[in-house]
Design an enzyme around this catalytic site. Structure first.
Site, PDB file in Angstrom:
ATOM      1  CB  CYS A   1      11.374  54.140 -47.074  1.00 30.97           C
ATOM      2  SG  CYS A   1      12.682  54.671 -48.196  1.00 30.97           S
ATOM      3  CG  PHE A   2       9.749  57.099 -51.984  1.00 29.54           C
ATOM      4  CD1 PHE A   2      11.119  56.970 -51.944  1.00 29.54           C
ATOM      5  CD2 PHE A   2       9.213  58.377 -52.018  1.00 29.54           C
ATOM      6  CE1 PHE A   2      11.958  58.071 -51.939  1.00 29.54           C
ATOM      7  CE2 PHE A   2      10.033  59.496 -52.013  1.00 29.54           C
ATOM      8  CZ  PHE A   2      11.414  59.336 -51.970  1.00 29.54           C
TER       9      PHE A   2
END
Length: 150
Positions: free
Chosen positions: A10-11
């Site tokens: 997840c960024f």
């Protein structure tokens, strides 16, 4: 100013982590490596574009090297889990380095090989040419900071 593009799950967390490094001037989150030149979060999550969630790092190479960014990248996520980071599962959460020039590719291969020896061959991180990078929607930018996480 140079850029590096890294997929590490997840960024939101990698965005927060890279931003703290000396020499990093700016970060943004986005999607890279898929087959759609104009994608969005819904398409990426549905798995129909093959994009990875990424952080794009803008850095001053006189202060921090690409090699240092790569070493940091390998410290802030688990490069041994295929298509997942923690509870996040799906191809968009894969570990991947996207290079924008041949020199970056060479450095990424060298560092990944070195790290892979330490992990006894368990690294699943891909190294790919940057393709179809799309900046993520505004509500994803600096998401954790907006939520009070620093």
């Amino acid at each position: 100013m140079k850029t590096g593009i890294f997929g590490a799950g997840c960024f939101w967390k990698p965005d927060l982590e890279f931003e703290k490094l000396k020499g990093v001037k700016k970060t943004e989150v986005g999607y890279c490596g898929g087959n759609d030149s104009n994608t969005n979060y819904e398409k990426v999550c549905a798995g129909i574009t093959n994009h990875a969630e990424v952080v794009k790092v803008y850095y001053d190479e006189n202060i921090v090297s690409y090699e240092e960014l790569l070493n940091f990248f390998f410290k802030i996520h688990d490069p041994t889990t295929l298509n997942r980071q923690g509870p996040d599962v799906g191809t968009q959460y894969r570990s991947e380095i996207f290079y924008t020039e041949e020199k970056q590719k060479e450095i990424a291969e060298k560092i990944t090989e070195k790290i892979n020896k330490k992990f006894k061959g368990k690294i699943v991180t891909k190294i790919s040419k940057e393709s179809n990078y799309c900046r993520a929607e505004d509500y994803h930018q600096k998401y954790l900071k907006k939520k009070g996480v620093s």
